[in-house]
Write a protein that holds these residues in place. Structure first.
Motif, mmCIF file in Angstrom:
data_model
loop_
_atom_site.group_PDB
_atom_site.id
_atom_site.type_symbol
_atom_site.label_atom_id
_atom_site.label_comp_id
_atom_site.label_asym_id
_atom_site.label_seq_id
_atom_site.Cartn_x
_atom_site.Cartn_y
_atom_site.Cartn_z
ATOM 1 N N TYR A 650 10.307 0.552 10.431
ATOM 2 C CA TYR A 650 11.254 1.229 9.537
ATOM 3 C C TYR A 650 11.164 0.585 8.160
ATOM 4 O O TYR A 650 10.619 -0.519 8.004
ATOM 5 C CB TYR A 650 12.699 1.065 10.032
ATOM 6 N N ASN A 651 11.720 1.264 7.166
ATOM 7 C CA ASN A 651 12.014 0.546 5.929
ATOM 8 C C ASN A 651 13.450 0.037 6.013
ATOM 9 O O ASN A 651 14.201 0.409 6.927
ATOM 10 C CB ASN A 651 11.765 1.403 4.688
ATOM 11 N N LYS A 652 13.834 -0.801 5.081
ATOM 12 C CA LYS A 652 15.152 -1.424 5.159
ATOM 13 C C LYS A 652 16.281 -0.446 4.874
ATOM 14 O O LYS A 652 17.456 -0.782 5.055
ATOM 15 C CB LYS A 652 15.205 -2.622 4.212
ATOM 16 N N GLU A 653 15.930 0.771 4.430
ATOM 17 C CA GLU A 653 16.928 1.829 4.298
ATOM 18 C C GLU A 653 17.221 2.498 5.630
ATOM 19 O O GLU A 653 18.062 3.409 5.703
ATOM 20 C CB GLU A 653 16.456 2.870 3.279
ATOM 21 N N GLY A 654 16.525 2.057 6.687
ATOM 22 C CA GLY A 654 16.805 2.558 8.022
ATOM 23 C C GLY A 654 16.096 3.835 8.400
ATOM 24 O O GLY A 654 16.491 4.512 9.357
ATOM 25 N N LEU A 655 15.004 4.186 7.692
ATOM 26 C CA LEU A 655 14.261 5.403 7.999
ATOM 27 C C LEU A 655 12.963 5.061 8.711
ATOM 28 O O LEU A 655 12.229 4.148 8.302
ATOM 29 C CB LEU A 655 13.979 6.181 6.715
ATOM 30 N N PRO A 656 12.646 5.780 9.790
ATOM 31 C CA PRO A 656 11.496 5.428 10.626
ATOM 32 C C PRO A 656 10.173 5.922 10.054
ATOM 33 O O PRO A 656 10.119 6.937 9.351
ATOM 34 C CB PRO A 656 11.795 6.141 11.947
ATOM 35 N N ALA A 657 9.106 5.213 10.401
ATOM 36 C CA ALA A 657 7.756 5.654 10.035
ATOM 37 C C ALA A 657 7.326 6.782 10.955
ATOM 38 O O ALA A 657 7.583 6.732 12.165
ATOM 39 C CB ALA A 657 6.771 4.493 10.148
#
Length: 664
Positions: A650-657
């Protein structure tokens, strides 16, 4: 005339003299004359041009309809008049000048008759389309979102549901049972859940009215929503759409298919020993019934020869006297396929859709102290059948719960040849069936953009989907003639059981095709590969889907360049010794391994192209991947599976790859 007849009678009682009464009678006669005259009106408008509609702000507003040839039409809106004349095709159209957000307003269309459309808002209109995950009504997740539903009252969020219809010839109008509805705890239950949560997020941020046009149909492939002329180079899709323009042929096939299904069901009912002997009654002797563990597919419990037919299941339930006199709810998860459920010999529910949760009320007068009997008759057409695992199976009485998982008994009612659904024509699967049946009449209505949730019905044809989906987007934009409006879509969620080893995945291939469609301008994708359910193609977490779509909308449609709307997206790789180093875009404020110290669900291969699980760690804004047994790696895959359980980049904004494979 507010108040209706009773209101008028009350007003009459309040009149103080005969002149007032005479005036009222004249007024009533005049109003009734208008109503009668309107019955012979020649001006008509599409169903979606109606009370409560939302019009698109900051763009010319198209309004159209039909009237007699050469009819002079005047459209009045916000004090301005627009005039036109009906053409030889008996259609008229005007464009109201672009407006700022606001309302409510009134629209008056006049000619030989007058149409008045009231309570109009101007804001952003989003066209919601696709298959069942877009169609998915909020009531299906009502137990998950009681607070969201109870607090949903907002006249600024409105929904228009297009009635399901299949068609193969040009259509000019659609049907809607309810028309435009504003959100409240009652109406919102029938809104598209994804669309509602999407709209709520946008309204909370921008405070402008949001209109949702819900034009979706469960189980439909992408080509059903595409004009057949766009697929002339795909004869397998194009030719049937031309053939089915013959309405008499469609009617004939429909009649034949109904006879086929009716005949199969008739044979089932006539040969089912359980129906003949009334196994659902409380006097049934269950001593010769066999034990079975539920939830399960019965084929996994030893019934190998019963793929189509009827199996009866029963369970005895002890209910203490303290539970009597209270409301009782039976939850039987999801069942494949059709169930008839009896409690103490009385039918309390039946459902034929395997995706629909079974929730049946048990009348209080059916409950008795001591032993009660629950009996379920399951009719299956073909394949695995039974109770789907990891769903709720229980009886709720007040605050008490009676668990129904575990030991049941079964007996076979009948077995017959399967009903071959391939012999039954699903017209909603055919090219252009949704385009002509539901979409076509709406083309040209002013919109902000499209949100799309579809793809499950194309999973077996991912290679074609990339072409078909791109053509759909391009053709909609061309026909709408509103430029490259934002087209935002949901990448399919994880589904099916997890596998212990890396494997090929049709679902991942479809997800990849969806990702590649981002090459089209003004498109955006919401990744949901972490919020699906292995045993349900309709994950309940529509709130997060709507939230993520709204983030994409903020970036694409509302041009907020600082918004992080996507998770880490694979960009490139380089090989260093026995390691592969991956670079990403959309890293936001940094990469992270969600809920863990290590990254999961990476696989690596060498020239053998045999993938094995790999170690992976975040180094700065890159991910380093390796396996000690792979000395010369060539490719990496991430989350490449139907259900990549534990995938956590994920990025630290909480969105998954999203899933990816570097060899592609």
């Amino acid at each position: 005339m507010p108040g209706g007849v009773e209101g008028t009678q009350t007003n009459q009682k309040r009149l103080k003299n005969k002149s007032e009464m005479k005036f009222l009678r004249i007024g009533l006669f005049f109003l009734m004359s208008l109503v009668v005259y309107a019955g012979f009106a020649t001006i008509t408008v599409p169903r979606f041009i109606s009370n409560g509609m939302v019009l698109q702000r900051n763009a010319p507003i198209p309004i159209w309809g039909w009237a007699d040839n050469a009819e002079k039409i005047t459209v009045e809106f916000k004090g301005k008049k627009y005039k036109t004349v009906t053409g030889a095709d008996k259609k008229w159209k005007i464009n109201i000048a672009a407006q700022n957000a606001g309302g409510p307003y009134l629209l008056r269309i006049a000619g030989s008759n007058t149409i008045v459309v009231e309570n109009i808002l101007i804001g952003d209109v989003w066209f919601c389309s696709g298959q069942s995950n877009m169609e998915y009504e909020l009531y299906k997740a009502s137990e998950k979102y009681p607070t969201e539903i109870s607090s949903s009252t907002n006249d600024q969020i409105r929904h228009f549901l297009v009635k399901r219809r299949i068609g193969f010839n040009t259509a000019t109008n659609i049907e809607s049972d309810k028309g435009w509805e504003s959100a409240n705890p009652s109406t919102v239950l029938n809104f598209t859940a994804v669309g509602y949560f999407f709209a709520r997020n946008l309204y909370d941020k921008y405070k402008v009215p949001i209109g949702l046009i819900n034009c979706s149909y469960g189980g439909t492939p992408a080509e059903a929503w595409l004009n057949e002329n766009e697929l002339k180079d795909f004869p397998a899709y194009y030719n049937p759409s031309i053939k089915f323009k013959d309405s008499s042929l469609v009617k004939s096939i429909s009649s034949r298919d109904k006879l086929l299904a009716d005949d199969w069901n008739d044979k089932i009912n006539k040969s089912d020993v359980g129906l003949q002997q009334k196994w659902q009654t409380v006097t049934t002797n269950y001593t010769d019934w066999q034990p079975i563990q539920m939830p399960n597919f019965w084929q996994d419990q030893g019934l190998k020869g019963v793929e189509s037919g009827v199996v009866w299941l029963t369970k005895e339930i002890y209910i203490p006297p303290s539970m009597l006199g209270k409301n009782a709810l039976l939850r039987l998860g999801n069942i494949i396929m059709r169930d008839y459920t009896y409690f103490n010999g009385v039918l309390i529910g039946t459902t034929s859709n395997k995706y629909a949760p079974r929730k049946y009320s048990i009348p209080t007068n059916l409950l008795k102290p001591g032993i009660n009997t629950l009996t379920v008759r399951i009719v299956n057409e073909s394949g695995n059948a039974g109770f789907i695992k990891d769903k709720p199976y229980r009886i709720e009485i007040g605050d008490s719960i009676i668990d129904l998982k575990g030991s049941w008994k079964y007996k076979v009612g009948t077995t017959i040849a399967p009903l071959n659904r391939e012999d039954v024509t699903r017209f909603q699967d055919q090219t252009a069936s949704m385009y002509h049946g539901m979409l076509e009449p709406l083309i040209g209505y002013g919109i902000k953009g499209v949100i799309w949730y579809q793809g499950e019905s194309n999973i077996s044809r991912a290679a074609e989907y990339r072409t078909i989906f791109s053509r759909l987007i391009n053709s909609w934009r061309k026909e709408w003639n509103q430029g490259d409006f934002p087209f935002l879509y949901v990448q399919l969620a994880n589904n099916n059981p997890s596998k212990p080893l890396p494997a090929n995945s049709k679902l991942a291939e479809l997800q990849e095709a969806q990702f590649e469609t981002l090459s089209l301008p003004n498109t955006g994708m919401s990744v949901t590969n972490d919020i699906g359910e292995w045993n349900d193609v309709h994950p309940m977490n529509k709130l997060e889907v709507g939230r993520r779509l709204a983030l994409v909308a903020q970036k694409i449609a509302y041009k907020e360049s600082n918004i992080v709307s996507e998770g880490p997206t694979y960009q490139s790789m380089k090989i260093e010794g026995n390691k592969i180093i991956l670079s990403f875009t959309n890293i936001g404020s940094g990469l992270m391994a969600k809920n863990a110290t290590e990254l999961n669900h990476f696989a690596i291969s060498d020239n053998t192209k045999k993938f094995v699980w790999a170690s992976a760690k975040i180094v700065g804004n890159t991910v380093v991947v390796w396996n000690k047994d792979i000395l010369s790696p060539t490719a990496v895959r991430y989350a490449w599976a139907d259900n990549p359980a534990g995938a956590n980049l994920y990025n630290k904004e909480g969105l998954p790859a999203p899933c990816f494979r570097t060899e592609k």
